[in-house]
Design a protein around this motif. Structure first.
Motif, PDB file in Angstrom:
ATOM      1  N   ALA A 150       0.846  -1.200   0.000  1.00 38.39           N
ATOM      2  CA  ALA A 150       0.000   0.000   0.000  1.00 38.39           C
ATOM      3  C   ALA A 150       0.876   1.243   0.000  1.00 38.39           C
ATOM      4  O   ALA A 150       2.001   1.233   0.496  1.00 38.39           O
ATOM      5  CB  ALA A 150      -0.942   0.004   1.208  1.00 38.39           C
ATOM      6  N   ARG A 151       0.326   2.317  -0.560  1.00 40.96           N
ATOM      7  CA  ARG A 151       1.032   3.602  -0.584  1.00 40.96           C
ATOM      8  C   ARG A 151       0.065   4.712  -0.225  1.00 40.96           C
ATOM      9  O   ARG A 151      -1.151   4.598  -0.432  1.00 40.96           O
ATOM     10  CB  ARG A 151       1.647   3.862  -1.957  1.00 40.96           C
ATOM     11  N   GLU A 152       0.607   5.797   0.304  1.00 40.84           N
ATOM     12  CA  GLU A 152      -0.211   6.967   0.617  1.00 40.84           C
ATOM     13  C   GLU A 152      -0.581   7.704  -0.650  1.00 40.84           C
ATOM     14  O   GLU A 152       0.156   7.713  -1.636  1.00 40.84           O
ATOM     15  CB  GLU A 152       0.562   7.920   1.519  1.00 40.84           C
ATOM     16  N   THR A 153      -1.738   8.343  -0.609  1.00 41.66           N
ATOM     17  CA  THR A 153      -2.168   9.232  -1.683  1.00 41.66           C
ATOM     18  C   THR A 153      -2.580  10.563  -1.066  1.00 41.66           C
ATOM     19  O   THR A 153      -2.715  10.687   0.149  1.00 41.66           O
ATOM     20  CB  THR A 153      -3.351   8.630  -2.463  1.00 41.66           C
ATOM     21  N   GLY A 154      -2.788  11.548  -1.904  1.00 46.04           N
ATOM     22  CA  GLY A 154      -3.224  12.848  -1.406  1.00 46.04           C
ATOM     23  C   GLY A 154      -2.232  13.940  -1.715  1.00 46.04           C
ATOM     24  O   GLY A 154      -1.120  13.682  -2.181  1.00 46.04           O
ATOM     25  N   PRO A 155      -2.610  15.174  -1.451  1.00 42.93           N
ATOM     26  CA  PRO A 155      -1.765  16.316  -1.826  1.00 42.93           C
ATOM     27  C   PRO A 155      -0.534  16.489  -0.953  1.00 42.93           C
ATOM     28  O   PRO A 155       0.426  17.124  -1.367  1.00 42.93           O
ATOM     29  CB  PRO A 155      -2.715  17.514  -1.685  1.00 42.93           C
ATOM     30  N   HIS A 156      -0.523  15.954   0.263  1.00 41.87           N
ATOM     31  CA  HIS A 156       0.599  16.180   1.181  1.00 41.87           C
ATOM     32  C   HIS A 156       1.007  14.880   1.868  1.00 41.87           C
ATOM     33  O   HIS A 156       0.866  14.747   3.081  1.00 41.87           O
ATOM     34  CB  HIS A 156       0.232  17.236   2.227  1.00 41.87           C
ATOM     35  N   PRO A 157       1.544  13.909   1.129  1.00 37.00           N
ATOM     36  CA  PRO A 157       1.945  12.653   1.776  1.00 37.00           C
ATOM     37  C   PRO A 157       3.132  12.881   2.698  1.00 37.00           C
ATOM     38  O   PRO A 157       3.917  13.810   2.538  1.00 37.00           O
ATOM     39  CB  PRO A 157       2.327  11.758   0.588  1.00 37.00           C
ATOM     40  N   LEU A 158       3.263  12.006   3.691  1.00 35.08           N
ATOM     41  CA  LEU A 158       4.342  12.108   4.651  1.00 35.08           C
ATOM     42  C   LEU A 158       5.681  11.735   4.010  1.00 35.08           C
ATOM     43  O   LEU A 158       5.726  10.963   3.053  1.00 35.08           O
ATOM     44  CB  LEU A 158       4.085  11.168   5.830  1.00 35.08           C
ATOM     45  N   TRP A 159       6.775  12.269   4.568  1.00 33.99           N
ATOM     46  CA  TRP A 159       8.085  11.922   4.026  1.00 33.99           C
ATOM     47  C   TRP A 159       8.375  10.435   4.179  1.00 33.99           C
ATOM     48  O   TRP A 159       9.137   9.856   3.391  1.00 33.99           O
ATOM     49  CB  TRP A 159       9.179  12.753   4.701  1.00 33.99           C
ATOM     50  N   THR A 160       7.753   9.789   5.145  1.00 38.09           N
ATOM     51  CA  THR A 160       7.998   8.372   5.390  1.00 38.09           C
ATOM     52  C   THR A 160       7.310   7.464   4.376  1.00 38.09           C
ATOM     53  O   THR A 160       7.453   6.243   4.455  1.00 38.09           O
ATOM     54  CB  THR A 160       7.535   7.990   6.805  1.00 38.09           C
ATOM     55  N   ARG A 161       6.593   8.038   3.410  1.00 38.24           N
ATOM     56  CA  ARG A 161       5.992   7.206   2.368  1.00 38.24           C
ATOM     57  C   ARG A 161       7.071   6.449   1.599  1.00 38.24           C
ATOM     58  O   ARG A 161       6.791   5.435   0.949  1.00 38.24           O
ATOM     59  CB  ARG A 161       5.156   8.054   1.415  1.00 38.24           C
ATOM     60  N   GLU A 162       8.309   6.943   1.634  1.00 37.00           N
ATOM     61  CA  GLU A 162       9.433   6.298   0.964  1.00 37.00           C
ATOM     62  C   GLU A 162      10.448   5.763   1.972  1.00 37.00           C
ATOM     63  O   GLU A 162      11.639   5.718   1.695  1.00 37.00           O
ATOM     64  CB  GLU A 162      10.121   7.282   0.014  1.00 37.00           C
ATOM     65  N   ILE A 163       9.976   5.332   3.132  1.00 37.80           N
ATOM     66  CA  ILE A 163      10.889   4.937   4.196  1.00 37.80           C
ATOM     67  C   ILE A 163      11.863   3.867   3.730  1.00 37.80           C
ATOM     68  O   ILE A 163      13.051   3.876   4.086  1.00 37.80           O
ATOM     69  CB  ILE A 163      10.103   4.465   5.444  1.00 37.80           C
TER      70      ILE A 163
END
Length: 278
Positions: A150-163
């Motif tokens: 799973a991945r985050e979506t939206g206008p302001h994803p967290l920096w940890t989306r690419e942890i």
């Protein structure tokens, strides 16, 4: 239920290193049509990119969550779930209580003729083919399990989306002889700069330090106390190597695991600025 109210990317809390087990995907070409992962695999784009949420996909399934503010100030969670059947399920889901129990995100609901359903997200370096994700995903449809990423979506994803992309740099910086000493080492931000990875360490009571990591080696730079925080810095923190107890330091902790299921750290979400919901 209680949630963090200040999260930029996922309403403040809702929010590669190695590949996870799934190597094929029930991802979508269009209109929720399943396809197999391969050279032409393209992750599904969000249905409503203006909303924060998640897209989970794996062999035989795709699930999309969309978070929106409810009229009462709470959070509504809409979903689209495709398991290859003739119907596209659209159940209204809710966050499990207590939130982040056992360090994982869990969203629950019910579908007639199927029964109880749940989507469980575990932070970590998951991958489908060459596509990197920030979470492992398990979709439970009435006891039938589907595994994926799973991945985050939206206008302001967290920096940890690419942890997962930054874990090699984090580990190399921590092992370096010039790494800042002190208790409470935590990563507040990581980003790419050219061919380098920059990891910002926040040592409690000891200041901030940037570690730049690339093929030529490692270099350190002290961050001035006068330098303002960058967007997303500290939201959340990554704590390497352990999962603290709930409430330690006024944070809520989301575990980070590797492909073998071993805990390799935690995401610390600010637990001080919470508001009751519902």
């Amino acid at each position: 239920m209680r949630i963090i109210s200040c999260m930029a990317g996922m309403l403040c809390l809702l929010a590669g290193l190695s590949a996870c087990a799934p190597t094929t995907s029930g991802g979508l070409q269009s209109a929720f049509s399943p396809m197999q992962a391969g050279p032409d695999f393209a992750p599904r784009e969000p249905s409503r990119p203006e909303l924060s949420g998640y897209i989970a996909e794996g062999p035989g399934f795709t699930a999309e969550l969309m978070f929106d503010e409810a009229p009462d100030g709470g959070v509504e969670i809409d979903s689209l779930i495709d398991t290859g059947a003739a119907l596209i399920w659209q159940p209204r889901l809710a966050m499990a209580e207590p939130w982040l129990a056992d360090g994982v995100q869990r969203y629950e609901g019910r579908i007639d003729r199927i029964g109880e359903i749940a989507l469980i997200l575990e932070a970590g370096p998951c991958a489908i083919g060459d596509v990197r994700y920030g979470h492992f995903a398990t979709l439970d449809m009435g006891g039938r399990l589907h595994e994926g990423c799973a991945r985050e979506t939206g206008p302001h994803p967290l920096w940890t989306r690419e942890i997962g992309e930054f874990l090699p740099a984090v580990n190399a910086c921590l092992a370096d002889d010039d790494a800042p000493a002190g208790n409470g080492q935590r990563v507040s931000l990581a980003y790419h700069r050219g061919g380098s990875a920059v990891v910002r360490f926040d040592v409690q009571g000891g200041g901030r330090f940037d570690c730049e990591y690339d093929a030529s080696g490692i270099s350190w730079q002290t961050v001035s106390d006068q330098e303002p925080r960058q967007p997303g810095e500290g939201n959340p923190y990554f704590i390497p190597g352990r999962l603290p107890q709930d409430g330690e330091g006024c944070f809520l902790y989301e575990s980070v695991r590797d492909a073998q299921g071993r805990t390799i750290g935690a995401l610390a979400h600010d637990g001080c600025t919470v508001t009751p919901v519902g």
